[in-house]
Design an enzyme around this catalytic site. Structure first.
Site, short mmCIF file in Angstrom:
data_model
loop_
_atom_site.label_atom_id
_atom_site.label_comp_id
_atom_site.label_asym_id
_atom_site.label_seq_id
_atom_site.Cartn_x
_atom_site.Cartn_y
_atom_site.Cartn_z
N GLU A 165 -6.49 -16.13 -51.86
CA GLU A 165 -7.71 -16.71 -51.27
C GLU A 165 -8.87 -15.70 -51.38
O GLU A 165 -9.98 -16.05 -51.79
CB GLU A 165 -7.45 -17.08 -49.80
CG GLU A 165 -8.67 -17.54 -49.03
CD GLU A 165 -8.88 -16.77 -47.72
OE1 GLU A 165 -9.90 -16.08 -47.60
OE2 GLU A 165 -8.01 -16.84 -46.82
N GLU A 169 -8.21 -6.22 -52.95
CA GLU A 169 -8.11 -7.24 -51.91
C GLU A 169 -6.73 -7.26 -51.25
O GLU A 169 -6.63 -7.63 -50.08
CB GLU A 169 -8.44 -8.62 -52.49
CG GLU A 169 -9.86 -8.75 -52.99
CD GLU A 169 -10.90 -8.51 -51.89
OE1 GLU A 169 -10.68 -8.97 -50.75
OE2 GLU A 169 -11.92 -7.85 -52.19
ZN LIG Z 1 -8.61 -12.47 -44.87
#
Ligand SMILES: [Zn+2]
Length: 977
Positions: A70, A145
């Protein structure tokens, strides 16, 4: 144009079209035949348009792969090959909502905007991101990330770093998050719900680049997607765009993302787990005990609504029978519960906090026997009526604060759509509601207790107990594991890690090329409304009280805010003011025992809310207007009952029931124990500003000072409870007077008469004592505290009052907020530092605060704050294009122009009146924002530099981390004793 079922529009076949009267919507369900994508359109007369694409993404393990994907798809794509298109959109679009969310079984990418051109831009960037992300060929994206090994040089200690890694470390620093994870693991051991979709920090480093890519390849295909459109948009044109720009390039295929049902248990599963606390912290009364039951199905609308109401009946009010039974049995200090939806097998949770491990069996027995008794003897009909009524009020009101309505509807649709059912069953609630209301008198809820809760063995009894050793042990084990890993590496492998660390750092520090940034579509300043939205206030007087009327359409609901000045409350009694806000409405009044009171409130109104806050002065920034605020809403026809109840509560609450007062104080303490780390950002910002500003000092009485106050009260409740009751009564008497009351009312003009007629019902019950302001001699000084907890991340705050330092407020500071939040602090603290985020906030009163949250660092972050002026000095015409400035201005305006509900509009107008901010002041601020030039931002360097040099600092975080930086602090404070 008109659409016909069975016809094809740009590749989309219309399969169903229906009116949903409950939300005044024309719904159309399509299938894109070539790609297999599903699409739902809700046509509504609402210009806050919503688009989203969601995928069914059930994870098989706790590496957090759905969550990391995501984050990662938003890190550049085919048409927009820059590092973070998402951030560019936040900086410079007119979005009213822009985010991405990971759930246990789905990932959503929603956007909203009121501007058509902007809406299309947002859709385009998001669709390109999900289908063609650069993460597939750029390993640095998972490293940044998700997680990576960080090794700056050969001698350095090897560590894990990554945005999601730290985010989840922060999440797992709160016991409630650990508890939730344990509950799902216990209840769903064989399905996707048993693993942590967000990622358990212990398992995140198990995720490989191959698994990461495979997850995207498997699930991010139109055939596994749920596309949603909402609002007054041109449907045909949007279908055309979706088809031509994206979907025509995909062929439908079979994707196995089905979610199996957990096989029910033969008998209740029992699980006891630990959560970390500081070694010195007391373990007494810190255990959580919960009973969790897989009850109902997300695809059965009536049961879904009925079980939500049942949870409210059993647990959510002071009149709730299960809550009362647990407290009376002395099991824990706080009772909580939930009916968690948005998964295929929703879960009913009943729990207590502030308990002890030996109470597990007694807890289970009390829950079971109380439920059995209620099922056999029947629920209190008035209680049932009141809970059903408050649910109905909220369903019809559809007041979702600053979240776009379309987004809330989207989520409700997915609750059935994601499991291959009709997406509209939860929105079209009338038939279910009607049936429940009718059957409630005939034992509907009693039957639900029997069939879903008692005769259902799919249950898990989960307890979470404090452990003073595991925090340190886990940290030591991680250190050892990493050291051993490094030890086992060859010379070449070490070199490789150092090289990777360097490559990542260079990538992070290299700005995107301007020509690539220009690929992100941008509006022009002329697309923006120059005029600030008018706050409409008509000043009236009723019963000698000033009333601010904000006339607008509210669908026959009256939103009333009552502001009682608390200027007469003595300094030492300020924490009692906050305590009063916490217990009002939960104690007996002259007319009603507390359990009856809450039923009356829920039967006649949409609920009351109490809080205390001081509004900062503008002309005189050292001054403030402290208020006790009562927020209330009801149908216009119910105003007499509403004012009767408020009059009763404010004018005639009794603080003499020692047992009840003790119960409430223990509950407040237990709630804070659980929540304080989660509230870290608020706690440190408030604490920091209390070192420089009287208004902040006042408000801080509701934060850490309040928690410490409650903890001290709780130590010795037995001998002090009478005195506490007397003080509360005295404070209430001082505050609830007609002379210091200001009222705000939001409703249609024609309904104002109902307000005027019924207002005396309230004022007649209030005293009219002359108002004598108390003097507050606040001790304002730089205490620079380090607030120590067992948490694994920090909240770091630095700030000051720039007016004290000789500067004046200017609209360009709002633009600076955007620039710092999404450029400087974002790059240095989030991207490079690995924190979840950071922000800067400037208020007209001069208060400014820089804060980071879920931050693995401490001193490095302070250094970043201190170097802000250097960044601003480089904010030169050569470095910053006109386009960049336009982007920041648009982003700033968009954050100020979020559509507001009538209630929020009324409240904003009240605040402007109290702070004496005129329409002209607001227009001036907007003009200044729109006119901000690169040079204006650069000139703020001196102010920021002076703020940092004033050196006010407050940090909450891990004890070890704070002790390691002891020299920075004036005082070290243990947060939880
Ligand atoms: Zn997050």
């Amino acid at each position: 144009m008109s659409f016909k079922t069975g016809q094809n529009y740009h590749g989309f076949k219309l399969v169903d079209a229906r009116r949903v009267a409950e939300i005044n919507s024309e719904a159309k369900l399509f299938v894109h035949e070539q790609s297999g994508a599903r699409l739902l359109y809700l046509g509504n007369d609402d210009d806050n348009k919503v688009f989203s694409i969601s995928f069914r993404t059930p994870p098989a393990d706790s590496t957090g792969v759905p969550h990391i994907v995501e984050h990662s798809v938003l890190c550049g794509s085919r048409k927009f090959p820059i590092k973070e298109p998402f951030v560019e959109l936040v900086k410079g679009s007119l979005n009213t909502f822009l985010n991405a969310m990971t759930f246990p079984d789905k990932t959503m990418y929603p956007v909203a905007s009121r501007n058509e051109k902007d809406f299309r831009n947002l859709m385009d960037v998001y669709l390109d991101a999900v289908f063609y992300p650069l993460m597939l060929e750029t390993p640095e994206i998972l490293m940044q990330e998700g997680w990576h090994y960080e090794l700056p040089d050969k001698a350095a200690e090897l560590t894990y770093k990554g945005v999601v890694y730290n985010e989840m470390k922060g999440v797992f620093s709160s016991p409630d998050a650990i508890l939730e994870h344990q509950i799902y693991a216990a209840l769903f051991p064989d399905t996707t719900y048993g693993v942590e979709s967000g990622g358990d920090p212990e398992y995140i480093p198990d995720l490989t680049q191959e698994q990461f890519i495979a997850f995207h390849q498997k699930y991010y295909h139109p055939a596994n997607s749920y596309i949603f459109l909402y609002g007054d948009l041109d449907l045909d044109d949007n279908l055309k765009f979706l088809n031509e720009a994206y979907l025509k390039d995909f062929e439908a295929k079979k994707i196995d993302s089905a979610i199996p049902l957990q096989k029910p248990f033969a008998k209740t599963v029992v699980k006891v787990a630990d959560y970390p606390v500081s070694p010195e912290e007391s373990k007494k009364d810190k255990t959580f005990i919960t009973l969790n039951i897989a009850a109902g199905k997300a695809t059965e609308p009536e049961g879904y609504l009925g079980l939500m109401m049942l949870e409210h009946i059993l647990l959510e009010t002071p009149a709730a029978p299960l809550r009362k039974a647990l407290l009376d049995a002395g099991l824990g200090k706080e009772v909580f519960g939930s009916y968690s939806k948005s998964i295929l097998q929703p879960t009913m949770t009943f729990g207590v906090s502030g308990a002890n491990p030996e109470q597990v069996t007694a807890f289970q027995e009390t829950v079971q026997s109380t439920l059995a008794k209620l099922a056999n003897e029947g629920l209190d009909p008035k209680l049932v009526e009141s809970s059903v009524n408050i649910f109905e009020f909220h369903l019809r009101e559809a007041n979702y604060g600053n979240r776009p309505k379309g987004l809330v509807y989207n989520m409700k649709c997915l609750d059935s759509w994601l499991y291959d059912q009709d997406p509209l069953i939860h929105l079209a609630y009338e038939a279910s509601l009607d049936k429940i209301k009718r059957e409630a008198k005939n034992g509907y809820f009693e039957q639900l207790i029997k069939s879903c809760l008692l005769e259902n063995s799919h249950q898990a009894l989960v307890a979470l107990q404090p452990n003073g050793e595991i925090g340190a042990r886990q940290a030591a084990e991680l250190k050892e594991k990493l050291a051993a890993y490094k030890e086992g590496l060859s010379e070449a492998e070490i070199k490789q890690l150092i090289h990777q660390t360097k490559v990542l750092k260079e990538r992070q520090e290299t700005p995107d090329a301007p020509e690539k940034l220009e690929l992100i579509p941008l509006l022009e300043l002329k697309d923006i409304n120059k005029e600030v939205e008018e706050l409409v206030t008509e000043k009236r007087t009723e019963q000698d009280v000033t009333v601010l009327l904000h006339p607008m359409f509210t669908n026959k609901i009256a939103y009333v805010n009552l502001y009682f000045s608390t200027g007469a409350v003595a300094e030492v009694e300020l924490p009692y003011l906050f305590l009063l806000a916490d217990i009002l409405g939960k104690v007996d009044t002259g007319k009603y025992p507390y359990a009856d009171l809450v039923k009356e409130v829920n039967i006649h109104t949409g609920g009351f809310n109490y809080d205390v806050l001081a509004y900062p002065g503008v002309a005189d920034y050292e001054s403030y207007a402290p208020m006790f605020r009562v927020k209330a809403k009801a149908l216009v026809g119910k105003l007499p009952e509403m004012f009767g109840l408020i009059g009763d509560i404010t004018g005639d609450s009794l603080f003499t029931d020692a047992g009840r007062l003790k119960e409430l104080i223990r509950e407040i303490k237990a709630v804070w124990d659980t929540a304080i780390f989660r509230r870290g950002q608020q706690v440190v910002a408030s604490r920091l500003l209390s070192y420089v500003s009287p208004v902040a000092k006042f408000n801080e009485n509701g934060q850490l000072t309040y928690y410490k106050f409650i903890a001290a009260l709780e130590e010795d409740l037995d001998s002090n409870i009478q005195e506490i009751g007397r003080t509360l009564a005295a404070v209430a008497k001082t505050v609830f007077n007609r002379d210091n009351l200001l009222a705000g009312i939001t409703c249609e003009s024609e309904d104002y008469k109902n307000f005027a007629q019924s207002f005396p019902v309230l004022t007649g019950k209030l005293g009219t004592k002359p108002y004598k302001p108390a003097k507050h001699y606040f001790d304002i000084q730089a205490r620079n505290e380090g607030l120590m907890t067992s948490g694994k991340v920090q909240y770091v705050a630095k700030g000051a009052n720039f007016r004290r330092l000789g500067y004046n407020y200017h609209g360009s500071m709002k633009v600076l907020e955007t620039i710092l939040r999404y450029d400087y602090l974002w790059n240095r603290i989030r991207v490079q530092g690995g924190a979840y985020g950071a922000f800067a906030q400037f208020d007209r009163s001069g208060n400014v605060v820089f804060g980071s949250y879920r931050d693995p660092n401490l001193e490095e972050t302070i250094k970043v704050y201190d170097e802000t002026a250097r960044y601003l000095n480089n904010f030169t015409a050569e470095n910053i294009s006109k386009r960049e400035m336009t982007k920041y201005i648009i982003g700033t305006i968009s954050s100020m122009d979020t559509p507001l509900t009538p209630q929020m509009k009324g409240e904003r107008a009240d605040t402007a009146y109290i702070r004496n901010i005129s329409q002209a002041d607001l227009q001036q601020e907007r003009d200044e924002i729109l006119a901000t030039k690169q040079q204006d931002i650069k000139e703020l360097a001196a102010l920021v530099d002076d703020v940092m040099k004033a050196n006010y600092l407050c940090v909450m975080g891990g004890e070890q981390k704070i002790k390691a930086s002891q020299a920075l602090f004036g005082e070290l404070v243990t947060v939880i004793d």
